[in-house]
Scaffold this active site. Structure first.
Site, PDB file in Angstrom:
ATOM      1  N   ASP A   4      33.367  27.589  45.075  1.00 22.14           N
ATOM      2  CA  ASP A   4      33.847  28.698  44.246  1.00 22.14           C
ATOM      3  C   ASP A   4      32.790  29.126  43.231  1.00 22.14           C
ATOM      4  O   ASP A   4      31.982  28.316  42.785  1.00 22.14           O
ATOM      5  CB  ASP A   4      35.141  28.270  43.530  1.00 22.14           C
ATOM      6  CG  ASP A   4      35.931  29.458  43.031  1.00 22.14           C
ATOM      7  OD1 ASP A   4      35.688  30.589  43.514  1.00 22.14           O
ATOM      8  OD2 ASP A   4      36.781  29.272  42.153  1.00 22.14           O
ATOM      9  N   HIS A  21      27.090  35.267  47.390  1.00 22.81           N
ATOM     10  CA  HIS A  21      27.466  34.619  48.652  1.00 22.81           C
ATOM     11  C   HIS A  21      26.218  34.206  49.430  1.00 22.81           C
ATOM     12  O   HIS A  21      26.198  33.171  50.094  1.00 22.81           O
ATOM     13  CB  HIS A  21      28.338  35.555  49.490  1.00 22.81           C
ATOM     14  CG  HIS A  21      29.651  35.883  48.839  1.00 22.81           C
ATOM     15  ND1 HIS A  21      30.447  34.926  48.246  1.00 22.81           N
ATOM     16  CD2 HIS A  21      30.313  37.063  48.672  1.00 22.81           C
ATOM     17  CE1 HIS A  21      31.533  35.512  47.741  1.00 22.81           C
ATOM     18  NE2 HIS A  21      31.462  36.802  47.991  1.00 22.81           N
ATOM     19  N   LEU A 115      27.791  13.409  60.930  1.00 25.96           N
ATOM     20  CA  LEU A 115      28.617  14.152  59.976  1.00 25.96           C
ATOM     21  C   LEU A 115      29.558  15.077  60.733  1.00 25.96           C
ATOM     22  O   LEU A 115      29.141  15.784  61.659  1.00 25.96           O
ATOM     23  CB  LEU A 115      27.716  15.000  59.052  1.00 25.96           C
ATOM     24  CG  LEU A 115      28.438  15.919  58.063  1.00 25.96           C
ATOM     25  CD1 LEU A 115      29.180  15.113  56.999  1.00 25.96           C
ATOM     26  CD2 LEU A 115      27.458  16.889  57.390  1.00 25.96           C
TER      27      LEU A 115
HETATM   28  C1  IPE Z   1      33.640  31.562  46.596  1.00 27.02           C
HETATM   29  O1  IPE Z   1      33.180  32.381  45.585  1.00 27.02           O
HETATM   30  C2  IPE Z   1      33.461  32.156  47.967  1.00 27.02           C
HETATM   31  C3  IPE Z   1      34.663  32.742  48.548  1.00 27.02           C
HETATM   32  C4  IPE Z   1      35.887  32.664  48.076  1.00 27.02           C
HETATM   33  C5  IPE Z   1      34.490  33.518  49.754  1.00 27.02           C
HETATM   34  P1  IPE Z   1      34.058  33.558  45.014  1.00 27.02           P
HETATM   35  O2  IPE Z   1      33.766  34.792  45.802  1.00 27.02           O
HETATM   36  O3  IPE Z   1      35.476  33.187  44.930  1.00 27.02           O
HETATM   37  O4  IPE Z   1      33.447  33.718  43.574  1.00 27.02           O
HETATM   38  P2  IPE Z   1      34.220  34.016  42.241  1.00 27.02           P
HETATM   39  O5  IPE Z   1      35.278  32.968  42.107  1.00 27.02           O
HETATM   40  O6  IPE Z   1      34.797  35.388  42.358  1.00 27.02           O
HETATM   41  O7  IPE Z   1      33.174  33.894  41.195  1.00 27.02           O
HETATM   42  C1  IPE Z   2      39.409  29.783  47.124  1.00 31.35           C
HETATM   43  O1  IPE Z   2      38.693  30.491  46.201  1.00 31.35           O
HETATM   44  C2  IPE Z   2      38.945  30.115  48.492  1.00 31.35           C
HETATM   45  C3  IPE Z   2      37.569  29.776  48.801  1.00 31.35           C
HETATM   46  C4  IPE Z   2      36.746  29.117  48.031  1.00 31.35           C
HETATM   47  C5  IPE Z   2      37.124  30.213  50.073  1.00 31.35           C
HETATM   48  P1  IPE Z   2      39.241  31.852  45.547  1.00 31.35           P
HETATM   49  O2  IPE Z   2      38.211  32.273  44.587  1.00 31.35           O
HETATM   50  O3  IPE Z   2      39.637  32.801  46.616  1.00 31.35           O
HETATM   51  O4  IPE Z   2      40.568  31.315  44.836  1.00 31.35           O
HETATM   52  P2  IPE Z   2      41.337  31.836  43.546  1.00 31.35           P
HETATM   53  O5  IPE Z   2      41.656  33.289  43.750  1.00 31.35           O
HETATM   54  O6  IPE Z   2      40.427  31.619  42.394  1.00 31.35           O
HETATM   55  O7  IPE Z   2      42.547  30.957  43.483  1.00 31.35           O
HETATM   56 MG    MG Z   3      36.657  32.386  43.470  1.00 29.96          MG
END
Ligand code: IPE
Ligand code: IPE
Ligand code: MG
Length: 217
Positions: A4, A21, A115
């Site tokens: 995240d 990403h 793994l």
């Molecule tokens: C995690 O990073 C990747 C995915 C959920 C695809 P986020 O895209 O959720 O990044 P934030 O949480 O918005 O910073």
């Molecule tokens: C959870 O992250 C999903 C992934 C990391 C792929 P999100 O960023 O989507 O989750 P919320 O919205 O913070 O709960």
């Molecule tokens: Mg996120």
């Protein structure tokens, strides 16, 4: 691991979310390479949740492009490193060419024993549990056979302290490690520290520590 913070990490730098990403994909490479040496046998990475379909179409398309690129670039290395790749989650809503690539990578790496790398895409743990029940799972053993092994340690980066529909059943006795660092900046050192902390924890599974029982006698 719940990967995240990619979007916020990029936005804090004035970059588009997709740049986060892209940097996040580099962290995936680092983690997969480091995992066996850290004593990790199964690594499950949350890459795209079923709720992530709510995101803008171009971000979704960019994520799938990055996933496809990762598989194309890494398949040979994964096989060489003894990594067995598997995707968990729904496949019927993903682009056809991506699903083909996933299937090719799964069969290409199926002999890997160092793994077990599981990547969760279009994944919802509630849906996975419901599908297992629909397929006839009605006890703990068959549930585990449908879903996968119990989680020992769950790491989520970027400060959020929630599961976001990830491995709900499998986390029944998981330990949690919530790190403030954004996923693109996560290093092997931080994971090693989280694992050291995890190994020092007293996992009681509802019981009591033996030494304490003896002390009470
Ligand atoms: C995690 O990073 C990747 C995915 C959920 C695809 P986020 O895209 O959720 O990044 P934030 O949480 O918005 O910073
Ligand atoms: C959870 O992250 C999903 C992934 C990391 C792929 P999100 O960023 O989507 O989750 P919320 O919205 O913070 O709960
Ligand atoms: Mg996120």
């Amino acid at each position: 691991m719940i990967m995240d913070g990619n979007g916020r990490w990029a936005q804090a730098r004035g970059w588009p979310r997709l740049a986060g990403h892209r940097a996040g994909a580099e962290t995936v490479r680092r983690m997969v390479e480091a995992a066996p040496g850290l004593g990790i046998g199964t690594l499950t990475l949350y890459a795209f949740s079923s709720d992530n379909w709510k995101r803008p179409q171009d971000e979704i398309a960019g994520l799938f492009r990055l996933f496809a690129r990762y598989l194309k670039q890494e398949a040979a290395k994964l096989a060489e490193q003894g990594v067995r790749f598997e995707m968990i989650g729904r496949r019927d809503r993903l682009p056809g060419p991506l699903v083909s690539l996933v299937e090719e990578t799964e069969s290409f790496t199926q002999a890997g024993t160092r793994l077990h790398l599981r990547v969760a895409v279009d994944y919802s743990s509630r849906d996975a549990i419901l599908r297992a029940v629909e397929a006839g799972a009605c006890d703990r053993e068959s549930m585990q056979a449908h879903l996968g092994p119990d989680v020992d340690l769950l790491i989520r980066t970027s400060g959020e302290q929630r599961l976001s529909d990830f491995l709900l059943w499998e986390c029944a006795y998981a330990e949690f490690s919530f790190l403030d660092v954004a996923w693109p900046e996560l290093t092997e050192t931080e994971v090693r520290e989280a694992l050291e902390d995890f190994r020092s924890r007293d996992r009681r599974y509802g019981g009591v520590k033996l030494s304490r029982v003896q002390a009470l006698r």
